[in-house]
Design a protein around this motif. Sequence first.
Motif, mmCIF file in Angstrom:
data_model
loop_
_atom_site.group_PDB
_atom_site.id
_atom_site.type_symbol
_atom_site.label_atom_id
_atom_site.label_comp_id
_atom_site.label_asym_id
_atom_site.label_seq_id
_atom_site.Cartn_x
_atom_site.Cartn_y
_atom_site.Cartn_z
ATOM 1 N N PRO A 52 0.803 -1.214 0.000
ATOM 2 C CA PRO A 52 0.000 0.000 0.000
ATOM 3 C C PRO A 52 0.840 1.269 0.000
ATOM 4 C CG PRO A 52 -0.815 -1.574 1.623
ATOM 5 C CD PRO A 52 0.508 -2.079 1.145
ATOM 6 N N ALA A 53 0.149 2.391 -0.215
ATOM 7 C CA ALA A 53 0.804 3.697 -0.225
ATOM 8 C C ALA A 53 0.834 4.297 1.167
ATOM 9 C CB ALA A 53 0.067 4.632 -1.173
ATOM 10 N N TYR A 54 1.790 5.184 1.384
ATOM 11 C CA TYR A 54 1.969 5.821 2.682
ATOM 12 C C TYR A 54 2.074 7.316 2.497
ATOM 13 C CZ TYR A 54 2.572 1.057 3.950
ATOM 14 O OH TYR A 54 2.320 -0.264 4.137
ATOM 15 N N ALA A 55 1.149 8.081 3.083
ATOM 16 C CA ALA A 55 1.008 9.490 2.720
ATOM 17 C C ALA A 55 1.984 10.403 3.417
ATOM 18 C CB ALA A 55 -0.403 9.962 3.055
ATOM 19 N N GLY A 56 2.232 11.544 2.744
ATOM 20 C CA GLY A 56 3.091 12.557 3.294
ATOM 21 C C GLY A 56 4.490 12.042 3.506
ATOM 22 N N GLY A 57 4.931 11.106 2.686
ATOM 23 C CA GLY A 57 6.246 10.512 2.848
ATOM 24 C C GLY A 57 6.441 9.380 1.883
ATOM 25 N N PRO A 58 7.033 8.260 2.326
ATOM 26 C CA PRO A 58 7.381 7.182 1.394
ATOM 27 C C PRO A 58 6.161 6.451 0.854
ATOM 28 C CG PRO A 58 7.820 6.504 3.644
ATOM 29 C CD PRO A 58 7.470 7.968 3.706
ATOM 30 N N ASN A 59 6.261 6.059 -0.404
ATOM 31 C CA ASN A 59 5.192 5.295 -1.046
ATOM 32 C C ASN A 59 5.296 3.814 -0.712
ATOM 33 O OD1 ASN A 59 2.927 5.175 -2.716
ATOM 34 N ND2 ASN A 59 4.132 4.687 -4.507
ATOM 35 N N ILE A 60 6.529 3.339 -0.502
ATOM 36 C CA ILE A 60 6.751 1.931 -0.189
ATOM 37 C C ILE A 60 7.768 1.854 0.945
ATOM 38 C CG2 ILE A 60 7.574 -0.288 -1.052
ATOM 39 C CD1 ILE A 60 6.749 0.526 -3.826
ATOM 40 N N ILE A 92 -4.335 11.426 -16.213
ATOM 41 C CA ILE A 92 -3.354 12.232 -16.946
ATOM 42 C C ILE A 92 -2.008 11.528 -16.997
ATOM 43 C CG2 ILE A 92 -2.367 14.541 -17.163
ATOM 44 C CD1 ILE A 92 -4.441 15.460 -15.105
ATOM 45 N N GLY A 93 -1.677 10.821 -15.943
ATOM 46 C CA GLY A 93 -0.406 10.122 -15.904
ATOM 47 C C GLY A 93 -0.331 9.234 -14.688
ATOM 48 N N PHE A 94 0.607 8.304 -14.692
ATOM 49 C CA PHE A 94 0.839 7.479 -13.515
ATOM 50 C C PHE A 94 2.301 7.068 -13.496
ATOM 51 C CE2 PHE A 94 -0.989 4.911 -16.910
ATOM 52 C CZ PHE A 94 -0.215 3.759 -16.977
ATOM 53 N N ALA A 95 2.804 6.862 -12.298
ATOM 54 C CA ALA A 95 4.212 6.535 -12.143
ATOM 55 C C ALA A 95 4.410 5.783 -10.849
ATOM 56 C CB ALA A 95 5.061 7.801 -12.143
ATOM 57 N N PHE A 155 6.868 12.433 -11.232
ATOM 58 C CA PHE A 155 8.249 12.186 -10.831
ATOM 59 C C PHE A 155 8.353 12.053 -9.311
ATOM 60 C CE2 PHE A 155 10.557 13.718 -14.843
ATOM 61 C CZ PHE A 155 11.013 12.435 -15.124
ATOM 62 N N GLY A 156 7.458 12.705 -8.569
ATOM 63 C CA GLY A 156 7.436 12.498 -7.124
ATOM 64 C C GLY A 156 7.169 11.047 -6.782
ATOM 65 N N HIS A 157 6.182 10.439 -7.452
ATOM 66 C CA HIS A 157 5.923 9.010 -7.243
ATOM 67 C C HIS A 157 7.111 8.168 -7.693
ATOM 68 C CE1 HIS A 157 1.871 9.793 -6.079
ATOM 69 N NE2 HIS A 157 1.484 10.213 -7.263
ATOM 70 N N TYR A 158 7.706 8.547 -8.791
ATOM 71 C CA TYR A 158 8.859 7.834 -9.344
ATOM 72 C C TYR A 158 9.996 7.777 -8.327
ATOM 73 C CZ TYR A 158 12.310 6.855 -13.108
ATOM 74 O OH TYR A 158 13.283 6.309 -13.930
ATOM 75 N N LEU A 159 10.122 8.845 -7.538
ATOM 76 C CA LEU A 159 11.158 8.915 -6.509
ATOM 77 C C LEU A 159 10.752 8.206 -5.221
ATOM 78 C CD1 LEU A 159 12.204 12.632 -7.015
ATOM 79 C CD2 LEU A 159 13.563 10.610 -7.603
ATOM 80 N N GLY A 160 9.486 7.813 -5.128
ATOM 81 C CA GLY A 160 9.034 7.074 -3.959
ATOM 82 C C GLY A 160 8.097 7.815 -3.055
ATOM 83 N N LEU A 161 7.531 8.949 -3.506
ATOM 84 C CA LEU A 161 6.615 9.717 -2.667
ATOM 85 C C LEU A 161 5.178 9.262 -2.848
ATOM 86 C CD1 LEU A 161 7.829 13.423 -2.954
ATOM 87 C CD2 LEU A 161 8.478 11.677 -1.302
#
Length: 421
Positions: A22-30, A134-137, A185-191
């Motif tokens: 799952p995703a984790y808000a205001g910080g790391p995605n994984i 619009i996009g996904f990453a 790109f924020g998601h791409y970096l792990g946000l």
Amino acid sequence: MTAFRRLLACVAGVLATVLAVPAYAGGPNIVNGAGQPVAWPGGVAPFNPDRGGLGTMSNGTATARLVSDAQVWTDVSTSTVVMSNAGQLPVDVNVNNYPTYFGICGDGLSPVIYDNDGSITDDVYGIGARDHIIGFAAINCGTYVPPEVTEGLAVLNGRFLDGVDNATNPELTADEFDAVMIHEFGHYLGLDHSQVGLAQAFDGNPSNDAALATMFPILVNGTAMGTLHLDDVVAISAIYPAPSFATSFATVTGSVFLADGTTPFQGANVVARLLTDPFETAVSQVSGARYAIGPAGGPPPPALRGLYELAGLPAGDYTIEIESVHPNFVGGSAVGPLSPPIAVPGPAEFWNGANEAGTDPPDVTADVESVTVSVGVVTSGIDVLVNEYPPPANDECVGPTEVAATPINDTIHAAGAPRGA
């Protein structure tokens, strides 16, 4: 772009072939089982642009803007992230050949695919998805132990740049699309996504949209969201911290508990707001953001379940508040470790200092006590107890609602219903 003119979702699907949590808000995605963020080693994140066009944009124009948008994250002075163009993909990726590059691990490529007309988006998410995604990453490949990213993936939908603007085929300006690229790109970096600016997003007033985080789940105002909010800067710096991040700013930590003061509550959005600038100097994190059961490296420390950590705060006086994650933020638009989110079993409220409790009174919901923070200092123990709603009158079997006659139409507020057998 006026607020919610088109309700365009920026979806952050976790499309990992090795990692899927799952995703984790205001910080790391994984995060791994120990609560450590999965991140690009050394903060170096290469990407491989497509060779095709993006709607009416030529390949050269699209890639130039892509590189410029990646630089927005590299330019964060309190972070070590460096995004770099590692060279184009071998071909122009389209709906016929995209499986060769989409979700593939071990090929040494981190593709940014230009979905020229939205056909790939439709193929991935279903017919009609190209009209609103619009996009996904995402982080595409990596390991939990050590917690490292090896490859990333992004898809940008050129249907929003095709020169047509109507109800089923909305159009963005190039500048608005830049906000999408920066977000992805924020998601791409792990946000993960952020809920900072929620009230301003729904108020229909674009003049205050500077309160919106770039990582807000929905594109509300492309101009405002094209500039990083403090919340975005803190989120990327917390995962990839430069030495100045800890020494030049303050941190507030604590936990969210249910009314009993001992049971941690995971899933509350916690926000610190500077008293003199509550909308733009605001930092958030969902309680339990680093608590994940299942991934390698665990089991997670129990203390992580209700924990929040709000770093990157300029010195000053702050309010600390908790609120529910918006119920519409689910799936690819999720905010926090739970999707769908679990509502806080009580009203939105502030930390109330010595009067902080699980009942009102003494913890009057509207009352607030500020926290004074200093540069380089961690202020801990700012725990928030949920003022839980009372259970429904018929919650126990000994107090049923009797049905004297049918048909019956009854409504009961069940937010305070206990969880359990």
